[in-house]
Each structure stands twice: as C-alpha cells, then as structure tokens.
Write a protein that holds these residues in place. Structure first.
Motif, PDB file in Angstrom:
ATOM      1  N   SER A 185      63.852  -1.762  89.285  1.00  4.30           N
ATOM      2  CA  SER A 185      62.487  -1.749  89.816  1.00  4.30           C
ATOM      3  C   SER A 185      61.522  -1.004  88.904  1.00  4.30           C
ATOM      4  O   SER A 185      60.404  -1.464  88.664  1.00  4.30           O
ATOM      5  N   GLU A 186      61.947   0.137  88.388  1.00  3.52           N
ATOM      6  CA  GLU A 186      61.070   0.931  87.517  1.00  3.52           C
ATOM      7  C   GLU A 186      60.731   0.173  86.233  1.00  3.52           C
ATOM      8  O   GLU A 186      59.591   0.181  85.781  1.00  3.52           O
ATOM      9  N   ARG A 187      61.708  -0.475  85.640  1.00  2.00           N
ATOM     10  CA  ARG A 187      61.467  -1.228  84.401  1.00  2.00           C
ATOM     11  C   ARG A 187      60.483  -2.375  84.656  1.00  2.00           C
ATOM     12  O   ARG A 187      59.592  -2.629  83.852  1.00  2.00           O
ATOM     13  N   ILE A 188      60.602  -3.052  85.788  1.00  6.79           N
ATOM     14  CA  ILE A 188      59.695  -4.161  86.125  1.00  6.79           C
ATOM     15  C   ILE A 188      58.283  -3.634  86.359  1.00  6.79           C
ATOM     16  O   ILE A 188      57.315  -4.190  85.834  1.00  6.79           O
ATOM     17  N   ARG A 189      58.157  -2.551  87.123  1.00  5.87           N
ATOM     18  CA  ARG A 189      56.829  -1.964  87.359  1.00  5.87           C
ATOM     19  C   ARG A 189      56.193  -1.494  86.054  1.00  5.87           C
ATOM     20  O   ARG A 189      54.999  -1.700  85.819  1.00  5.87           O
ATOM     21  N   SER A 190      56.966  -0.865  85.212  1.00  8.41           N
ATOM     22  CA  SER A 190      56.461  -0.377  83.934  1.00  8.41           C
ATOM     23  C   SER A 190      55.938  -1.528  83.078  1.00  8.41           C
ATOM     24  O   SER A 190      54.868  -1.427  82.461  1.00  8.41           O
ATOM     25  N   ALA A 191      56.660  -2.618  83.046  1.00 12.68           N
ATOM     26  CA  ALA A 191      56.220  -3.799  82.275  1.00 12.68           C
ATOM     27  C   ALA A 191      54.948  -4.386  82.873  1.00 12.68           C
ATOM     28  O   ALA A 191      54.016  -4.746  82.147  1.00 12.68           O
ATOM     29  N   ALA A 192      54.895  -4.480  84.202  1.00 14.76           N
ATOM     30  CA  ALA A 192      53.729  -5.062  84.873  1.00 14.76           C
ATOM     31  C   ALA A 192      52.484  -4.203  84.691  1.00 14.76           C
ATOM     32  O   ALA A 192      51.365  -4.722  84.701  1.00 14.76           O
ATOM     33  N   GLU A 193      52.668  -2.909  84.501  1.00 14.73           N
ATOM     34  CA  GLU A 193      51.544  -1.999  84.341  1.00 14.73           C
ATOM     35  C   GLU A 193      51.234  -1.693  82.877  1.00 14.73           C
ATOM     36  O   GLU A 193      50.407  -0.847  82.579  1.00 14.73           O
ATOM     37  N   SER A 194      51.858  -2.433  81.964  1.00 18.62           N
ATOM     38  CA  SER A 194      51.685  -2.193  80.537  1.00 18.62           C
ATOM     39  C   SER A 194      50.388  -2.766  79.972  1.00 18.62           C
ATOM     40  O   SER A 194      50.061  -2.518  78.819  1.00 18.62           O
ATOM     41  N   GLY A 195      49.676  -3.541  80.767  1.00 13.49           N
ATOM     42  CA  GLY A 195      48.441  -4.159  80.295  1.00 13.49           C
ATOM     43  C   GLY A 195      48.619  -5.605  79.863  1.00 13.49           C
ATOM     44  O   GLY A 195      47.657  -6.297  79.567  1.00 13.49           O
ATOM     45  N   VAL A 196      49.860  -6.073  79.838  1.00 13.71           N
ATOM     46  CA  VAL A 196      50.151  -7.464  79.499  1.00 13.71           C
ATOM     47  C   VAL A 196      50.012  -8.306  80.758  1.00 13.71           C
ATOM     48  O   VAL A 196      50.450  -7.896  81.830  1.00 13.71           O
ATOM     49  N   ARG A 197      49.407  -9.489  80.656  1.00 20.60           N
ATOM     50  CA  ARG A 197      49.187 -10.321  81.850  1.00 20.60           C
ATOM     51  C   ARG A 197      50.390 -11.179  82.232  1.00 20.60           C
ATOM     52  O   ARG A 197      50.465 -11.685  83.343  1.00 20.60           O
ATOM     53  N   ILE A 198      51.320 -11.376  81.294  1.00 25.22           N
ATOM     54  CA  ILE A 198      52.486 -12.214  81.568  1.00 25.22           C
ATOM     55  C   ILE A 198      53.752 -11.393  81.321  1.00 25.22           C
ATOM     56  O   ILE A 198      53.972 -10.885  80.227  1.00 25.22           O
ATOM     57  N   VAL A 199      54.582 -11.268  82.363  1.00 22.34           N
ATOM     58  CA  VAL A 199      55.847 -10.540  82.265  1.00 22.34           C
ATOM     59  C   VAL A 199      56.963 -11.478  82.709  1.00 22.34           C
ATOM     60  O   VAL A 199      56.937 -11.993  83.826  1.00 22.34           O
ATOM     61  N   ALA A 210      46.587  -8.384  90.947  1.00 20.31           N
ATOM     62  CA  ALA A 210      45.969  -7.677  89.826  1.00 20.31           C
ATOM     63  C   ALA A 210      45.872  -8.560  88.581  1.00 20.31           C
ATOM     64  O   ALA A 210      45.473  -8.082  87.521  1.00 20.31           O
ATOM     65  N   GLY A 211      46.251  -9.827  88.711  1.00 16.49           N
ATOM     66  CA  GLY A 211      46.153 -10.753  87.589  1.00 16.49           C
ATOM     67  C   GLY A 211      47.341 -10.749  86.650  1.00 16.49           C
ATOM     68  O   GLY A 211      47.265 -11.253  85.528  1.00 16.49           O
ATOM     69  N   VAL A 212      48.467 -10.176  87.084  1.00 17.10           N
ATOM     70  CA  VAL A 212      49.681 -10.152  86.264  1.00 17.10           C
ATOM     71  C   VAL A 212      50.639 -11.209  86.796  1.00 17.10           C
ATOM     72  O   VAL A 212      50.915 -11.275  87.992  1.00 17.10           O
ATOM     73  N   HIS A 213      51.119 -12.037  85.888  1.00 22.86           N
ATOM     74  CA  HIS A 213      52.030 -13.116  86.239  1.00 22.86           C
ATOM     75  C   HIS A 213      53.462 -12.652  85.954  1.00 22.86           C
ATOM     76  O   HIS A 213      53.851 -12.512  84.802  1.00 22.86           O
TER      77      HIS A 213
END
Length: 149
Positions: free
Chosen positions: A54-68, A96-99
């Motif tokens: 969960s932490e790794r997914i949240r970190s990626a989603a909050e990295s500023g990249v729109r596609i994870v 938040a616009g993150v896919h």
C-alpha cells in the motif's frame, strides 16, 4: 522509452526483526515508461506484506506522475485484500487526476476482479504497453476512465 530501473525492497510490516523476511517476500522495481511510472512487483502481495504494498502504491500515486502502472506479472501470489486495496487507491487517486491501473496475465485475477463493484472499475491490462497506451488515451481526453480497457 524506458529509463533507469532500481530494485527497491518494500517496507516490512513494522514488526521488529522482520525486515529481511519482508524484503524477501515483496520487492518492487521502479521504472518509467514514457509518461508513466511502472512498479513491477515480485514476490507475494499478502497480508504480511500489505503495508509495504500500500505504501509503495501511495508513494507512486503522489509522485506527481499522472499514470501509475502496477505490474504484477512476476508476483507469485496476489491476495484479494491486496487487489481490493489497489482498487480503493485507484478510486481515490482518480479524483486527483492520477490513473492507476493493474497489469496481470492471470485470468484468475481478472475473473476475481470482475466479482466486486469496486475492483470491477480497476483498469486491468495484460501488458505494460497496453496499460500506458490506454492511460495516455484517457488522459488526452482530460478524463480518467473508470472502466477496464
């Protein structure tokens, strides 16, 4: 099209002395593929490794990249709970616009995902290329699709 990749162990469940065991059970290779951040997990995504998953997914989603893209092609086991957590995160970050999307070649995981209304909305693809292509298409339309593609 891909850039650097590095092997990053996922944080352990927080129990003393379990670090090496948790690292051996779930790792993630982080790389970019065009405009997307790809997390390629290896090992087992189960209740023991859930906090790191969960932490790794949240970190990626909050990295500023729109596609994870969450690539589980090399996982030995993906629990229902881990799949549900990913679907919840995808729903949360979609606003938040993150896919966030899942890559798996397991027909069993695809069938299981179709059983629940929340996991049914999680975009699931068989390859990273198709996941990134679809996400780019959806992002170009300025809306993030909530349907599998």
């Amino acid at each position: 099209m891909s850039s650097s990749a590095e092997l990053r162990p996922v944080a352990p469940a927080g129990e003393p002395g379990t670090s090496q065991v948790a690292e051996a059970r779930l790792t993630a290779v982080v790389r970019t593929r065009g405009p997307a951040l790809v997390l390629s997990f290896r090992g087992e995504a189960d209740s023991y490794t859930m906090p790191g998953w969960s932490e790794r997914i949240r970190s990626a989603a909050e990295s500023g990249v729109r596609i994870v893209v969450i690539d589980t092609s090399c996982l030995g086991f993906l629990s229902w709970r881990a799949l549900l957590a990913l679907a919840r995160e995808a729903e949360h970050y979609r606003a938040a616009g993150v896919h966030l999307c899942l890559v798996t070649q397991s027909s069993t995981i695809m069938r299981i995902a179709a059983l629940d209304s929340l996991t049914r909305q999680l975009p699931i693809h068989s390859t990273v290329v198709s996941a990134v292509s679809r996400a780019m298409y959806d992002a170009a339309g300025s809306t993030i699709a909530a349907t599998p593609g």
